[in-house]
Design an enzyme around this catalytic site. Sequence first.
Site, PDB file in Angstrom:
ATOM      1  N   GLU A 282      -6.731   2.554   5.648  1.00 23.50           N
ATOM      2  CA  GLU A 282      -6.088   3.479   4.707  1.00 23.50           C
ATOM      3  C   GLU A 282      -5.347   2.691   3.640  1.00 23.50           C
ATOM      4  OE1 GLU A 282      -3.767   6.910   6.358  1.00 23.50           O
ATOM      5  OE2 GLU A 282      -2.329   6.293   4.812  1.00 23.50           O
TER       6      GLU A 282
ATOM      7  N   GLU B  69      -0.660   5.172  12.417  1.00 22.57           N
ATOM      8  CA  GLU B  69       0.494   4.389  11.954  1.00 22.57           C
ATOM      9  C   GLU B  69       1.672   4.526  12.902  1.00 22.57           C
ATOM     10  OE1 GLU B  69       1.463   5.459   7.916  1.00 22.57           O
ATOM     11  OE2 GLU B  69      -0.323   4.477   7.120  1.00 22.57           O
TER      12      GLU B  69
ATOM     13  N   ALA C  37       3.919   4.585  -1.441  1.00 20.25           N
ATOM     14  CA  ALA C  37       3.667   4.889  -0.028  1.00 20.25           C
ATOM     15  C   ALA C  37       3.844   6.355   0.343  1.00 20.25           C
ATOM     16  CB  ALA C  37       4.555   4.028   0.859  1.00 20.25           C
TER      17      ALA C  37
HETATM   18  C1  IDC Z   1       0.628  11.937   3.270  1.00 22.51           C
HETATM   19  C2  IDC Z   1      -0.089  12.889   2.353  1.00 22.51           C
HETATM   20  C3  IDC Z   1       0.840  14.003   1.957  1.00 22.51           C
HETATM   21  C4  IDC Z   1       1.414  14.642   3.193  1.00 22.51           C
HETATM   22  C5  IDC Z   1       2.093  13.580   4.058  1.00 22.51           C
HETATM   23  C6  IDC Z   1       2.657  14.124   5.356  1.00 22.51           C
HETATM   24  O1  IDC Z   1      -0.577  12.195   1.231  1.00 22.51           O
HETATM   25  O2  IDC Z   1       0.145  14.967   1.175  1.00 22.51           O
HETATM   26  O3  IDC Z   1       2.358  15.623   2.832  1.00 22.51           O
HETATM   27  O4  IDC Z   1       1.153  12.585   4.374  1.00 22.51           O
HETATM   28  O5  IDC Z   1       1.678  14.566   6.197  1.00 22.51           O
HETATM   29  C7  IDC Z   1       0.401   7.305   5.206  1.00 22.51           C
HETATM   30  C8  IDC Z   1      -0.159   8.265   6.173  1.00 22.51           C
HETATM   31  C9  IDC Z   1      -0.701   9.484   5.460  1.00 22.51           C
HETATM   32  C10 IDC Z   1       0.173   9.859   4.295  1.00 22.51           C
HETATM   33  C11 IDC Z   1       0.087   8.729   3.283  1.00 22.51           C
HETATM   34  C12 IDC Z   1       0.837   8.989   1.974  1.00 22.51           C
HETATM   35  O6  IDC Z   1      -1.116   7.706   7.025  1.00 22.51           O
HETATM   36  O7  IDC Z   1      -0.770  10.528   6.389  1.00 22.51           O
HETATM   37  O8  IDC Z   1      -0.325  11.012   3.712  1.00 22.51           O
HETATM   38  N1  IDC Z   1       0.570   7.518   3.900  1.00 22.51           N
HETATM   39  O9  IDC Z   1       2.203   9.152   2.223  1.00 22.51           O
HETATM   40  N2  IDC Z   1       0.835   6.090   5.474  1.00 22.51           N
HETATM   41  C13 IDC Z   1       1.343   5.546   4.360  1.00 22.51           C
HETATM   42  C14 IDC Z   1       1.173   6.442   3.336  1.00 22.51           C
END
Ligand code: IDC
Length: 508
Positions: free
Chosen positions: A436, A352, A442
């Site tokens: 994803e 992302e 989000a």
């Molecule tokens: C989130 C995880 C969370 C973690 C965070 C930071 O769910 O537990 O603390 O990342 O590392 C994304 C990302 C993905 C995110 C997810 C939800 O690719 O890494 O995971 N998210 O926030 N993009 C949109 C949402």
Amino acid sequence: MKKSIFISAVIFVMLMCGCAYGFSDVSTDDWFYENVNGMTENGYLSGYEDGTFRPSGIITKAELVSVVGRVSGLEEKKSQTSHWAGGMLQAALDASLYDWDEIPPTGETFDEPITRQLAVKIVMKAFLPDEKGDYNKVSGSVSDFSDLDGRYYDSVIAAYSNGVVYGDDKGRLNPKASITRAEACAIIMRAADKRGNLKPYTPPEAAEPPAPVTSVSGGASENGRLRVDGTRLVNERGETVQLKGMSSHGLQWFANFATEDAIKATAAYGANLFRCAMYTGEGGYLSNKAVKDTLISAVDAAIRQDMYVIIDWHILSDGDPLANADAAAEFFAEMSERYADCPNVLYEICNEPNGGVTWDGNVKPYAERIIPIIRANSDGIILVGSPTWSQDLHEAAKNPLSGDNIMYTCHFYAGTHTDWLRQRIADCNLPVFVTEWGTSAADGNGGVFLDEAQKWIDFMNERGISWANWSLCDKSESSAALKSGANVSDGISADELTESGAFVFGNF
Ligand code: IDC
């Protein structure tokens, strides 16, 4: 499979560097010179690719146990995690070098720094288990003896009495502090020398990527090599294929849900895809190269289940893919060589992009650098993100990449992204892959928003869009598919699925 010269189970780095003379940061005057030399000459431990040994670097639990295991000749056992050191940690646990609660075999704490008191215990149990020491003498001379936890008394006393540990210039052990690479070399080599009978260590030949052993519906043995035809993902007969499955959470945190058991249990519900999210920042690959070994085990496990599998270079806090393009180039060269002939593997080159990056200025130039590197080895599907956390398909559509078998990722979270993003997919006229998505908002939490998620599922089904859901883990956040403490070793039962998990698994 193409013969690849991949070396797995690399401890600190890939080079089996011959001797300490070569390290730019270890000199003959250093107190640890002999110990480091003995360690590296025998192949127990290596330096870094840049020619340093980093003697004051901190040792993790996995690293210490691995080195002790190598020097003491332990044989790796089957591990319940896919962590690179899981086999040696299991062997050490079975040999009672430490107790279950000190390093639980779940893998969650493997990459934490080890305390000095635990390091001393493991070293003494491995090399000099029968040695005893003089309690009065040691407790009187170690100025911070009272900081020790009682369970470490015997090992520490024996270690001092046998010249394995000396303590610092103030007579302190600092039992709960971390231990450096140089110090670990010293105590291991002193204990090993005292026991005698050292045998050099040769790392096991890296296994080739495996072949499928089971077949899943819609898996690689049925669909073969995938291609992009117009905006569709098609199989080797040109028929539309829709892949559906789970994404791992961050492999640096939840390797215990990227194991063979976890992946197999997911396939049992009908998933034909698994995504291995290898964070680059956030304690991921860039600062902890061992995460790559976790990724490889997970990819191999998915291949054995006949699933398609995504290797995800999970940029997130490092929002500009160009920032670490050199590391990405090296990583994808290695991965595409290892999996060159393997129809199962898809390459997601930047999870992302975010933080003010643009398609034209950052993401496209990055993709144009990485794609030819993969193409040198493989015609597999390459998945490319876009700015604003992989939502800016309209920007990519104005200036798309050239070349075959390239798809554009779109990420959505049902609590945040609705009609407008579906419209963007419908309008962009690009081959789209939802690598994803979540039922939550989000941030990975909140909700779950199953009505909106159902709209998305219907939309993706109508268009044959493939997807991976965030995420297969038991973290207490609503996007997690598993309830806290779920045990995947015997499959995933319906009551181990969260509300999100039940919805998603029901849609495979
Ligand atoms: C989130 C995880 C969370 C973690 C965070 C930071 O769910 O537990 O603390 O990342 O590392 C994304 C990302 C993905 C995110 C997810 C939800 O690719 O890494 O995971 N998210 O926030 N993009 C949109 C949402």
